[in-house]
Scaffold this active site. Structure first.
Site, PDB file in Angstrom:
ATOM      1  N   ASP A  72       0.830  -1.210   0.000  1.00 17.25           N
ATOM      2  CA  ASP A  72       0.000   0.000   0.000  1.00 17.25           C
ATOM      3  C   ASP A  72       0.859   1.252   0.000  1.00 17.25           C
ATOM      4  O   ASP A  72       2.068   1.213   0.268  1.00 17.25           O
ATOM      5  CB  ASP A  72      -0.949   0.013   1.200  1.00 17.25           C
ATOM      6  CG  ASP A  72      -0.214   0.021   2.533  1.00 17.25           C
ATOM      7  OD1 ASP A  72       0.827  -0.662   2.650  1.00 17.25           O
ATOM      8  OD2 ASP A  72      -0.666   0.704   3.469  1.00 17.25           O
ATOM      9  N   GLU A 130       0.121  -1.114   5.652  1.00 19.38           N
ATOM     10  CA  GLU A 130       1.277  -0.718   6.465  1.00 19.38           C
ATOM     11  C   GLU A 130       1.239   0.761   6.803  1.00 19.38           C
ATOM     12  O   GLU A 130       1.761   1.179   7.845  1.00 19.38           O
ATOM     13  CB  GLU A 130       2.581  -1.054   5.723  1.00 19.38           C
ATOM     14  CG  GLU A 130       3.839  -0.906   6.558  1.00 19.38           C
ATOM     15  CD  GLU A 130       4.450   0.484   6.539  1.00 19.38           C
ATOM     16  OE1 GLU A 130       5.336   0.758   7.372  1.00 19.38           O
ATOM     17  OE2 GLU A 130       4.045   1.318   5.682  1.00 19.38           O
ATOM     18  N   GLU A 159      12.076  -1.924   2.893  1.00 19.76           N
ATOM     19  CA  GLU A 159      11.854  -0.487   3.084  1.00 19.76           C
ATOM     20  C   GLU A 159      13.012   0.320   2.490  1.00 19.76           C
ATOM     21  O   GLU A 159      14.158  -0.146   2.463  1.00 19.76           O
ATOM     22  CB  GLU A 159      11.734  -0.167   4.577  1.00 19.76           C
ATOM     23  CG  GLU A 159      10.488  -0.708   5.244  1.00 19.76           C
ATOM     24  CD  GLU A 159       9.253   0.141   4.961  1.00 19.76           C
ATOM     25  OE1 GLU A 159       9.371   1.174   4.279  1.00 19.76           O
ATOM     26  OE2 GLU A 159       8.164  -0.243   5.426  1.00 19.76           O
ATOM     27  N   HIS A 333       6.729   9.439   0.791  1.00 18.38           N
ATOM     28  CA  HIS A 333       5.520  10.242   0.990  1.00 18.38           C
ATOM     29  C   HIS A 333       5.643  11.647   0.392  1.00 18.38           C
ATOM     30  O   HIS A 333       4.708  12.447   0.485  1.00 18.38           O
ATOM     31  CB  HIS A 333       5.154  10.372   2.487  1.00 18.38           C
ATOM     32  CG  HIS A 333       4.984   9.074   3.186  1.00 18.38           C
ATOM     33  ND1 HIS A 333       4.584   8.981   4.506  1.00 18.38           N
ATOM     34  CD2 HIS A 333       5.131   7.788   2.761  1.00 18.38           C
ATOM     35  CE1 HIS A 333       4.531   7.717   4.876  1.00 18.38           C
ATOM     36  NE2 HIS A 333       4.857   6.973   3.831  1.00 18.38           N
TER      37      HIS A 333
END
Length: 358
Positions: A72, A130, A159, A333
């Site tokens: 996600d 997540e 990650e 992000h």
């Protein structure tokens, strides 16, 4: 329905999975595509739980490695579909999810398809939710329904880590500190007590706070204690009777969650403090021989992970875990999120070399 061709390059797979909608709560289409693609691989045993897909080799190897990545993303902001960009002559893939963490997920999918005979057994996990509260996470659900699927001698989370190995992670704690007053008309402020003004000492303590840098198993973790939100007030002509300051403490994995809570309560002594969220950190786990072999194989210099990641879930189960994936974490992000194609290729090469002893 979209399909995934796992014979594509990891860079092309990154583009493909980023362009399938997968904001948290909307992962089903991507999960279906991953499920369909890996079920076609005869060397993998596949299990699905909601929108989490687990694929395992069962070769009877002496050791098992868990390699996981979430599917996600945070909400998009005009940054899909992906596009190719060039920065200082280097190719990048731009778009939501390229860093966090579809580049790592694409590497995992390609290797899952290709490596039918690795030197260790592998459990591949691609999980949902997540980027939201832990109660929704596919790993939380899987730990409750199939904890046996977490078993392994080492876990690797894809990650973003700039293609380096980041050991463990900081813990994270959120609290709300409250001050209370008494409402009155702002024209007669002396009749009330201003709760926002009463919060000034909280902000002063946080501004004066000097965070520690703590060495844990050879890695230096930086802590941080910060106000991240403040709210209060009823109307433009009313003295407020309540003010809430949300505080986030990022603490080194040498502290337990209980110790972190005690520390924040000590800093904010005298105020009403409510704990709203707590996630333990994870020690680096790099003292395990298999982890040391991995670091040598990929040619990395271990670094600390300042943010919280799901390595903590594996660490809590006694499985040493590290972060290893393409992408600059500072662009996660971000509206200009982008991943270096060279980093995707380097991580793929490093993982393949280790998993095949090549």
């Amino acid at each position: 329905m979209p399909t995934l061709d796992l014979t594509l390059s990891a860079a092309d797979l990154t583009r493909a999975i980023c362009d399938i909608p997968s904001v948290s709560d909307d992962e089903r289409v991507l999960a279906d595509a991953i499920d369909e693609a890996v079920r076609a691989l005869a060397h993998l045993e596949v299990h699905r739980d909601g929108d989490t897909i687990v694929a395992r080799t069962q070769l009877g190897r002496a050791q098992r490695v868990v390699i996981a990545g979430h599917i996600d993303t945070v909400p998009v902001n005009g940054n899909v579909p992906t596009r190719d960009v060039e920065i200082d002559g280097e190719p990048f893939i731009w778009g939501r999810g390229t860093v966090d963490m579809k580049g790592g997920t694409a590497v995992q999918l390609r290797l899952a398809a290709e490596l039918a005979d690795p030197v260790v057994d592998i459990t591949w996990i691609w999980y949902d939710h997540e980027e939201v509260e832990a109660s929704k996470s596919g790993l939380t659900r899987l730990a409750a329904t199939r904890p046996d699927l977490f078993a392994g001698d080492l876990a690797i989370l894809g990650e973003p880590s700039n293609g380096e190995v980041e050991g463990g992670c900081n813990g994270t704690l959120r609290v709300v500190a409250r001050t209370r007053g008494r409402r009155s008309h702002s024209a007669r402020a002396w009749m009330g007590e201003n709760a926002i003004h009463a919060a000034a000492p909280i902000l002063a303590r946080l501004a004066a706070y000097e965070p520690r840098e703590i060495v844990v198993d050879g890695l230096a973790y930086r802590e941080g204690l910060n106000a991240v939100r403040i709210s209060g007030g009823v109307a433009g002509n009313v003295i407020p009777d309540l003010c809430e300051v949300e505080v986030n403490f990022r603490f080194a994995p040498s502290r337990s969650g209980e110790q972190a809570v005690a520390h924040v309560r000590e800093v904010l002594e005298g105020f009403d403090v409510e704990v709203t969220d707590l996630a333990e950190g994870a020690r680096p786990g790099l003292d395990a021989p298999i982890a040391q072999d991995f670091v040598r194989a990929v040619g990395a210099t271990p670094r600390p992970k300042y943010g919280w990641t799901d390595v903590a879930r594996f660490s809590a189960l006694g499985v040493p875990a590290v972060n290893y994936g393409p992408g600059d974490p500072s662009l996660a992000h971000h509206d200009e999120e982008r991943v270096s194609v060279a980093q995707i290729e380097d991580v793929e090469r490093g993982l393949r070399a280790w998993l095949t002893a090549g």
